[in-house]
Design a protein around this motif. Structure first.
Motif, PDB file in Angstrom:
ATOM      1  N   ALA A 306       0.832  -1.207   0.000  1.00 51.45           N
ATOM      2  CA  ALA A 306       0.000   0.000   0.000  1.00 51.45           C
ATOM      3  C   ALA A 306       0.870   1.261   0.000  1.00 51.45           C
ATOM      4  O   ALA A 306       1.854   1.342   0.740  1.00 51.45           O
ATOM      5  N   GLY A 307       0.504   2.218  -0.845  1.00 50.56           N
ATOM      6  CA  GLY A 307       1.203   3.493  -0.901  1.00 50.56           C
ATOM      7  C   GLY A 307       2.448   3.511  -1.759  1.00 50.56           C
ATOM      8  O   GLY A 307       3.043   4.572  -1.961  1.00 50.56           O
ATOM      9  N   SER A 321      -7.127  -3.217  -5.259  1.00 53.89           N
ATOM     10  CA  SER A 321      -6.717  -1.904  -4.776  1.00 53.89           C
ATOM     11  C   SER A 321      -7.129  -0.843  -5.787  1.00 53.89           C
ATOM     12  O   SER A 321      -7.532  -1.161  -6.913  1.00 53.89           O
ATOM     13  N   HIS A 322      -7.053   0.407  -5.364  1.00 52.81           N
ATOM     14  CA  HIS A 322      -7.285   1.534  -6.270  1.00 52.81           C
ATOM     15  C   HIS A 322      -5.935   2.168  -6.586  1.00 52.81           C
ATOM     16  O   HIS A 322      -5.145   2.446  -5.682  1.00 52.81           O
ATOM     17  N   LEU A 323      -5.680   2.390  -7.868  1.00 47.43           N
ATOM     18  CA  LEU A 323      -4.392   2.923  -8.304  1.00 47.43           C
ATOM     19  C   LEU A 323      -4.551   4.314  -8.916  1.00 47.43           C
ATOM     20  O   LEU A 323      -5.487   4.556  -9.696  1.00 47.43           O
ATOM     21  N   ASP A 324      -3.651   5.200  -8.534  1.00 43.31           N
ATOM     22  CA  ASP A 324      -3.567   6.522  -9.154  1.00 43.31           C
ATOM     23  C   ASP A 324      -2.698   6.393 -10.408  1.00 43.31           C
ATOM     24  O   ASP A 324      -1.484   6.251 -10.328  1.00 43.31           O
ATOM     25  N   PRO A 334      -8.528   7.783  -8.898  1.00 47.50           N
ATOM     26  CA  PRO A 334      -7.951   6.433  -8.803  1.00 47.50           C
ATOM     27  C   PRO A 334      -8.865   5.381  -9.433  1.00 47.50           C
ATOM     28  O   PRO A 334     -10.088   5.474  -9.344  1.00 47.50           O
ATOM     29  N   GLU A 336      -9.997   1.335  -9.810  1.00 45.77           N
ATOM     30  CA  GLU A 336      -9.966   0.047  -9.110  1.00 45.77           C
ATOM     31  C   GLU A 336      -9.330  -1.015  -9.998  1.00 45.77           C
ATOM     32  O   GLU A 336      -9.627  -1.125 -11.183  1.00 45.77           O
ATOM     33  N   SER A 347       2.477   4.160 -11.608  1.00 44.98           N
ATOM     34  CA  SER A 347       1.215   4.380 -10.905  1.00 44.98           C
ATOM     35  C   SER A 347       1.447   4.252  -9.397  1.00 44.98           C
ATOM     36  O   SER A 347       2.419   3.638  -8.953  1.00 44.98           O
ATOM     37  N   ASN A 349       0.003   2.865  -5.836  1.00 50.33           N
ATOM     38  CA  ASN A 349      -0.939   1.921  -5.234  1.00 50.33           C
ATOM     39  C   ASN A 349      -1.667   2.570  -4.067  1.00 50.33           C
ATOM     40  O   ASN A 349      -1.102   3.379  -3.324  1.00 50.33           O
ATOM     41  N   GLY A 350      -2.931   2.192  -3.896  1.00 51.68           N
ATOM     42  CA  GLY A 350      -3.736   2.746  -2.812  1.00 51.68           C
ATOM     43  C   GLY A 350      -3.535   1.988  -1.521  1.00 51.68           C
ATOM     44  O   GLY A 350      -2.417   1.809  -1.049  1.00 51.68           O
ATOM     45  N   THR A 351      -4.638   1.471  -0.967  1.00 51.90           N
ATOM     46  CA  THR A 351      -4.570   0.845   0.361  1.00 51.90           C
ATOM     47  C   THR A 351      -4.385  -0.665   0.306  1.00 51.90           C
ATOM     48  O   THR A 351      -4.109  -1.277   1.331  1.00 51.90           O
TER      49      THR A 351
END
Length: 782
Positions: A306-307, A321-324, A334, A336, A347, A349-351
């Motif tokens: 994550a992050g 996860s949700h990616l920016d 972001p 999914e 990119s 990575n989210g949580t």
């Protein structure tokens, strides 16, 4: 650019190499360097990109004289970047000395990453200077049957001049200059002591300028450094030591400021390169290990926590996860990502924690290809840039002739030779076109970088310039205005067969087709758990349909035009589907059934079309192979100006040519970059739906939309117009300021040091103004 002198080499035999050069921050200095390099025996062409600091060489397929290359670059004030080159020593086992000196050397030198090869025949030891990694070099060696042993690698010993020397010398020059001025004020005039201070101010401040001037004279170039040296020597000749010292100090200071400004422009591209990490967590049987991405191969599994930034392109195997993805696609929201979906290096990575199977090596990722294409685009000159270069080549000699005229003609009538000679020196300083030359590339590269950040991959300044001139836009329908993910809406029997039988026969044949309409038919059959028999004698007819045999009976699947060609005696009698795209199934006797397929229109299509019209881009036209009824419905919903339906692939290109001739305006073609490649190439501007960077889209079109959002097309037009407006501002400012100072010379208002301030001030002004193109353009959509 000199021609190939050795007739034994053709253009295709030449080797392309790219070197990173530090310390050259002036366009004219880069031109002098290239002219000098082209005098070398095996270098046919040289081109320096002032914004990316890259030197591109075309050389004959022989060894690069590396010491000579470094020497020439050093003469012109540059240095090869030491972190870009490696010297590798190794033993080519099981190869005799003749093989090492012959076959191996020749094979190595064919590679653009290999600069030089030297060997010791008695020990079979080879030393290679190269720009690629040790692993890539080893792989290449083993492919040609050489076993590499005891390979050692170290950076090449390229002596870098301390980057702060120009600053140190400028400060010393300024101190001597200030001391001379102060002493002159105390003595109410110029004294021998003040002249001494001015002398040292000129020596310390003029070291680099003098060196570059001599380098330019080597290749008969009349650049700013030469003109400045002439002006300084002329001022000394007439006793104006204070003016000469001030000119040297101010010019040295201005070069520092210009270098700083150019470096800021270069950093815009460098930021793209720094968004992907160098290391990744590689998953192994006994856990994970941190490994350099260059050593990770496609197919291996990496862990992304994550992050963290995604280090390599890949496919999600486990985790959600949700990616920016904004660094790649420009999407601010972001996205999914689930198992089976692809993700891009760079990119964020989210949580969630993701296990990802690597699909591309680090140098072949979407981000890496974007960076390569942006670098390549920055070296391709736009028409406006070529015009400025041609104008500058005429401008400088003309102004120099005017300066000579000022020195010789007026004194014939007034007898004031000293005054007019001084004014001619001021004119020489004004003669330099630095501001004019550098203004355009800085602006265009800033625009290209801004576009890349926004998910618009533009392959050159000429295409960025063209985008603002577009007045007609032609859209392909499927996959462009529509989502390109067709859905089977309904199956209808027009005979004694059941709908499942219709679906089974159609799916059995379509299973062997690559057409995009095959997928929803096959998926529906699988969903209904239908047994699909093996189809034989399957033949695809582009733009019409497909034929095949099922259980020994021949069937046809296709549009109504194909149906009427096969069964001329049978009419559909109003049975055509009027609500969307439909294909039909029939045998050699009768029509059997209809499959209604619906391809949803993209939500952003209407907004994009409306925005383009608001910007004065019209007409907007759609080309499609679909039937007229379906095309009419989409054209009306999107308020298109015109459409052409039921076109075969080759007919699209002819129809595009007709549109371009009829409208007599710059035309853009927008497609998916796959089945409409000829039309994309034929248009004034080809724009492909990038689908996150597919190879086909990146190679086919002039511009690729990295997230398939059509609203980026109006944004592209807006960016282009904004960039070209800045270019025009810069050209106008550069010429206007020069003209004003030229007029101030005649009455004697302009002085040498004011001319230097004006010249370099203009250069700084146009660079900073050009960098405004890096700012995000005002939002068109909410």
């Amino acid at each position: 650019m000199r021609k190939i002198m050795d007739k034994s080499y053709s253009e295709s035999d030449l080797k392309d190499i790219t070197l990173h050069v530090d310390g050259i921050d002036c366009a004219q200095c880069g031109e002098s360097l290239c002219a000098d390099l082209e005098r070398s025996n095996n270098i046919t062409t040289a081109q320096f990109n002032i914004v990316s600091s890259e030197l591109e060489l075309k050389i004959e397929p022989v060894e690069v004289d590396f010491p000579h290359l470094k020497k020439i670059i050093g003469i012109h004030g540059g240095q090869l970047a030491d972190d870009k080159f490696w010297s590798s020593n190794f033993i080519a086992a099981k190869a005799n000395s003749s093989e090492v000196n012959g076959h191996l050397t020749a094979k190595l030198l064919e590679q653009p990453e290999i600069l030089s090869v030297s060997s010791n025949g008695s020990k079979d030891q080879v030393t290679v200077i190269h720009t690629n990694s040790r692993e890539e070099l080893t792989k290449f060696m083993t492919e040609f049957g050489f076993m590499v042993q005891n390979l050692t690698e170290k950076p090449t010993e390229i002596k870098q001049k301390a980057r702060n020397w120009p600053l140190v010398l400028t400060v010393i020059s300024g101190l001597f200059c200030a001391a001379g001025i102060g002493l002159g004020l105390l003595n109410s005039g110029q004294s021998e002591f003040s002249v001494g201070f001015y002398f040292f101010a000129i020596i310390f401040g003029g070291i680099f300028t003098g060196k570059k001037a001599l380098a330019a004279i080597r290749v008969f170039k009349l650049d700013m450094n030469v003109l400045m040296c002439i002006a300084v020597l002329g001022a000394i000749g007439i006793g104006e030591w204070n003016e000469a010292a001030m000119v040297v100090f101010l010019f040295s200071l201005s070069n520092l400021l210009e270098s700083y400004s150019v470096e800021r422009a270069r950093n815009a591209i460098k930021k793209l390169m720094n968004i992907s990490p160098d290391m990744a967590l590689l998953k192994q049987d006994n856990g994970t290990i941190l490994k350099n991405i260059k050593d990770i191969k496609p197919g291996e599994i990496i862990l992304i926590r994550a992050g963290e930034r995604v280090p390599m392109d890949g496919e999600v195997m486990e985790g959600i996860s949700h990616l920016d993805q904004s660094p790649i696609t420009g999407e601010s929201v972001p996205v999914e990502k689930n198992p089976g979906e692809k993700i891009f290096a760079g990119s964020i990575n989210g949580t969630g924690v993701l296990e990802v199977r690597v699909t591309h090596s680090s140098n072949q990722s979407t981000l890496a290809r974007i960076i390569k294409l942006v670098h390549k685009a920055s070296s391709q000159k736009a028409p406006v840039e070529k015009f400025v270069d041609k104008f500058a080549k005429i401008y400088t000699p003309v102004v120099v002739l005017i300066a000579i005229s000022i020195a010789l003609i007026p004194p014939l009538f007034s007898g004031e030779w000293g005054i007019w000679f001084y004014r001619s020196l001021v004119m020489l300083v004004i003669a330099c076109p630095c501001a004019l030359v550098i203004s355009t590339p800085v602006t265009l590269v800033s625009g290209l970088t801004r576009a890349a950040r926004d998910g618009l991959l533009i392959k050159g300044g000429s295409f960025l310039e063209m985008a603002g001139k577009i007045k007609t836009v032609v859209f392909d329908k499927t996959g462009t205005l529509t989502k390109g993910n067709p859905e089977l809406k309904n199956v209808k029997s027009l005979s004694g067969l059941s709908t499942d039988e219709i679906l089974m026969i159609a799916a059995a044949i379509e299973k062997k087709s690559e057409h995009h309409l095959a997928k929803p038919i096959i998926e529906r059959a699988k969903k209904r758990a239908l047994h699909l028999p093996e189809a034989g004698s399957v033949i695809s007819i582009p733009g019409k349909g497909i034929t095949g045999e099922v259980d020994g009976k021949k069937y046809f699947i296709g549009n109504h035009r194909f149906f009427e060609e096969i069964l001329l005696q049978i009419k559909l009698n109003g049975k055509f589907n009027t609500s969307g795209s439909a294909i039909y199934l029939w045998d050699e006797v009768q029509l059997l059934g209809e499959l209604e397929i619906f391809d949803p229109v993209r939500e952003e299509s209407a907004e994009a079309v409306a925005a383009l019209k608001k910007m004065g881009v019209a007409p907007i036209i759609m080309l499609t192979g679909d039937n007229k009824l379906a095309a009419t419905r989409i054209a009306q919903n999107l308020q298109l100006d015109d459409f052409h339906a039921e076109l075969l692939p080759d007919e699209k290109m002819r129809r595009l040519a007709d549109i371009m001739k009829k409208t007599n305006s710059k035309t853009a073609m927008v497609g998916d970059g796959i089945n409409d490649a000829p039309a994309l190439a034929a248009a004034d501007l080809g724009i492909a739906m990038g689908e996150g960077g597919t190879d086909i889209a990146l190679e086919t079109a002039d511009i690729a939309l990295m997230n398939d959002d059509l609203r980026k097309i109006p944004s592209l037009v807006q960016l282009s117009r904004r960039v070209m407006k800045i270019v025009r501002q810069n050209i106008a400012a550069a010429i206007l300021i020069k003209l004003i100072f030229t007029l101030l010379i005649i009455p004697g208002i302009a002085t040498l040091w004011l001319a230097v301030i004006a010249d370099v001030g203009t250069s700084l002004l146009v660079i900073l103004n050009g960098m405004r193109a890096l700012k995000k353009t005002p939002a068109i959509f909410n």
